[in-house]
Design a protein around this motif. Structure first.
Motif, PDB file in Angstrom:
ATOM      1  N   ALA A  27    -100.795 -21.862  59.718  1.00  0.00           N
ATOM      2  CA  ALA A  27    -100.202 -21.602  58.400  1.00  0.00           C
ATOM      3  C   ALA A  27     -99.390 -22.797  57.928  1.00  0.00           C
ATOM      4  N   ALA A  28     -98.666 -23.437  58.852  1.00  0.00           N
ATOM      5  CA  ALA A  28     -97.875 -24.612  58.473  1.00  0.00           C
ATOM      6  C   ALA A  28     -98.767 -25.779  58.068  1.00  0.00           C
ATOM      7  N   LEU A  29     -99.907 -25.929  58.748  1.00  0.00           N
ATOM      8  CA  LEU A  29    -100.843 -26.993  58.375  1.00  0.00           C
ATOM      9  C   LEU A  29    -101.386 -26.770  56.969  1.00  0.00           C
ATOM     10  N   ALA A  30    -101.720 -25.516  56.659  1.00  0.00           N
ATOM     11  CA  ALA A  30    -102.189 -25.219  55.301  1.00  0.00           C
ATOM     12  C   ALA A  30    -101.101 -25.499  54.272  1.00  0.00           C
ATOM     13  N   TRP A  31     -99.864 -25.159  54.615  1.00  0.00           N
ATOM     14  CA  TRP A  31     -98.741 -25.411  53.703  1.00  0.00           C
ATOM     15  C   TRP A  31     -98.540 -26.907  53.477  1.00  0.00           C
ATOM     16  N   TRP A  32     -98.846 -27.712  54.486  1.00  0.00           N
ATOM     17  CA  TRP A  32     -98.723 -29.173  54.354  1.00  0.00           C
ATOM     18  C   TRP A  32     -99.861 -29.745  53.505  1.00  0.00           C
ATOM     19  N   VAL A  33    -101.055 -29.171  53.613  1.00  0.00           N
ATOM     20  CA  VAL A  33    -102.218 -29.693  52.889  1.00  0.00           C
ATOM     21  C   VAL A  33    -102.191 -29.282  51.420  1.00  0.00           C
ATOM     22  N   LEU A  34    -101.772 -28.066  51.124  1.00  0.00           N
ATOM     23  CA  LEU A  34    -101.907 -27.529  49.779  1.00  0.00           C
ATOM     24  C   LEU A  34    -101.159 -28.310  48.702  1.00  0.00           C
ATOM     25  N   PRO A  35     -99.904 -28.743  48.910  1.00  0.00           N
ATOM     26  CA  PRO A  35     -99.254 -29.541  47.849  1.00  0.00           C
ATOM     27  C   PRO A  35    -100.023 -30.799  47.495  1.00  0.00           C
ATOM     28  N   LYS A  36    -100.592 -31.437  48.523  1.00  0.00           N
ATOM     29  CA  LYS A  36    -101.401 -32.638  48.257  1.00  0.00           C
ATOM     30  C   LYS A  36    -102.654 -32.269  47.482  1.00  0.00           C
ATOM     31  N   ALA A  37    -103.226 -31.102  47.784  1.00  0.00           N
ATOM     32  CA  ALA A  37    -104.408 -30.662  47.051  1.00  0.00           C
ATOM     33  C   ALA A  37    -104.071 -30.374  45.592  1.00  0.00           C
ATOM     34  N   VAL A  38    -102.943 -29.716  45.360  1.00  0.00           N
ATOM     35  CA  VAL A  38    -102.530 -29.415  43.987  1.00  0.00           C
ATOM     36  C   VAL A  38    -102.312 -30.715  43.214  1.00  0.00           C
ATOM     37  N   GLY A  39    -101.646 -31.681  43.847  1.00  0.00           N
ATOM     38  CA  GLY A  39    -101.407 -32.953  43.172  1.00  0.00           C
ATOM     39  C   GLY A  39    -102.687 -33.700  42.858  1.00  0.00           C
ATOM     40  N   LEU A  40    -103.641 -33.673  43.799  1.00  0.00           N
ATOM     41  CA  LEU A  40    -104.902 -34.383  43.585  1.00  0.00           C
ATOM     42  C   LEU A  40    -105.720 -33.743  42.473  1.00  0.00           C
ATOM     43  N   LEU A  41    -105.864 -32.430  42.530  1.00  0.00           N
ATOM     44  CA  LEU A  41    -106.709 -31.744  41.562  1.00  0.00           C
ATOM     45  C   LEU A  41    -106.080 -31.709  40.174  1.00  0.00           C
TER      46      LEU A  41
END
Length: 276
Positions: A141-155
């Motif tokens: 869950a923490a790994l997903a939380w780390w990836v998602l902000p970067k995904a939101v910023g990229l998209l």
């Protein structure tokens, strides 16, 4: 009149259990029902806590959007598209928080259902795998939380300069919650593998024989689960999943070897119940 039988019926564990620790199908269904009810009761308590913490939880969930709007000066915000949307979101976020907060409880119920026939000598492994399963789920869950902000910023970075990006709050928060739970459950899979091995359902050699499919499925899942198009995010999920898979295979093989030695050392006709 002895009270052992009613207690056994309530817990799903009773005299009908076979000497090898297995149960008839009816007993399995009853055991599953009891475990589901216990999980549901724990989830209700966790959801109540999540309801009380909703303002803080919502602020944390929308933080990637807020920070993106500040840092890049984009016209981006969450949009509540209906009158009942705020209430609907509060219920969903509370359930999501309940699932995270009660993860030790439902992971234990899962383990107890998968491995009902452990011997007394082996039952101490419950504490070991609870100590492994909960951190693994939370790490995913923490790994997903780390990836998602970067995904939101990229998209969201593809938004044209003169456009306004109003993100539907339902879609955004549901997407984040699904990804966090998916990553957590993916990291929990090795615990289930070892549990099935300890329950003598699947041997370690069977897990090892399917390692090619396991690696392929891990990378396919990582490619689908990570919302970004870069390979770094995909490998960040796929590599730990593969490592955990092979770790579970190694533990299963060691357990099988130990069980085979114990079986060979037992005199003919010795009952398995002696070790229970």
């Amino acid at each position: 009149m002895s009270t052992a039988r009613p207690e056994a019926a309530r817990s799903g564990r009773g005299a009908r259990r076979k000497p090898d620790g297995r149960m008839p199908l009816r007993q399995h269904i009853r055991e599953l029902r009891n475990r589901v009810l216990l999980v549901a009761a724990g989830l209700v308590v966790g959801t109540a806590v999540g309801w009380a913490l909703y303002p803080q939880l919502f602020a944390a969930l929308q933080r990637p959007v807020v920070e993106l709007a500040r840092s890049r000066q984009l016209d981006i915000a969450l949009n509540f598209g209906g009158v009942a949307t705020p209430l609907d979101l509060q219920i969903k976020v509370s359930l999501f928080a309940g699932a995270i907060l009660t993860s030790p409880w439902w992971i234990y119920q899962l383990w107890a259902f998968v491995t009902p026939g452990l011997t007394r000598r082996e039952r101490w492994y419950t504490l070991v795998f609870m100590g492994a399963g909960v951190p693994l789920f939370l790490s995913g869950a923490a790994l997903a939380w780390w990836v998602l902000p970067k995904a939101v910023g990229l998209l969201a970075g593809f938004t044209p300069d003169e456009a306004v990006n109003l993100i539907d709050a339902q879609v955004y928060l549901s997407f984040i919650m699904r990804m966090v739970l998916a990553f957590g459950l993916a990291f929990l899979l090795p615990v289930v593998m070892v549990g099935l091995n300890f329950a003598r359902v699947v041997r370690g050699r069977t897990w090892l024989a399917g390692w090619r499919w396991a690696v392929l499925l891990a990378f396919v899942f990582a490619a689908v689960a990570t919302p970004t198009a870069d390979a770094i995010s995909m490998f960040a999920l796929a590599v730990p999943m593969c490592a955990l898979y092979f770790g579970a295979v190694g533990i299963s093989l060691l357990h099988d070897r130990r069980q085979d030695r114990r079986t060979d050392a037992e005199p003919p006709g010795t009952s398995a119940e002696v070790a229970r």
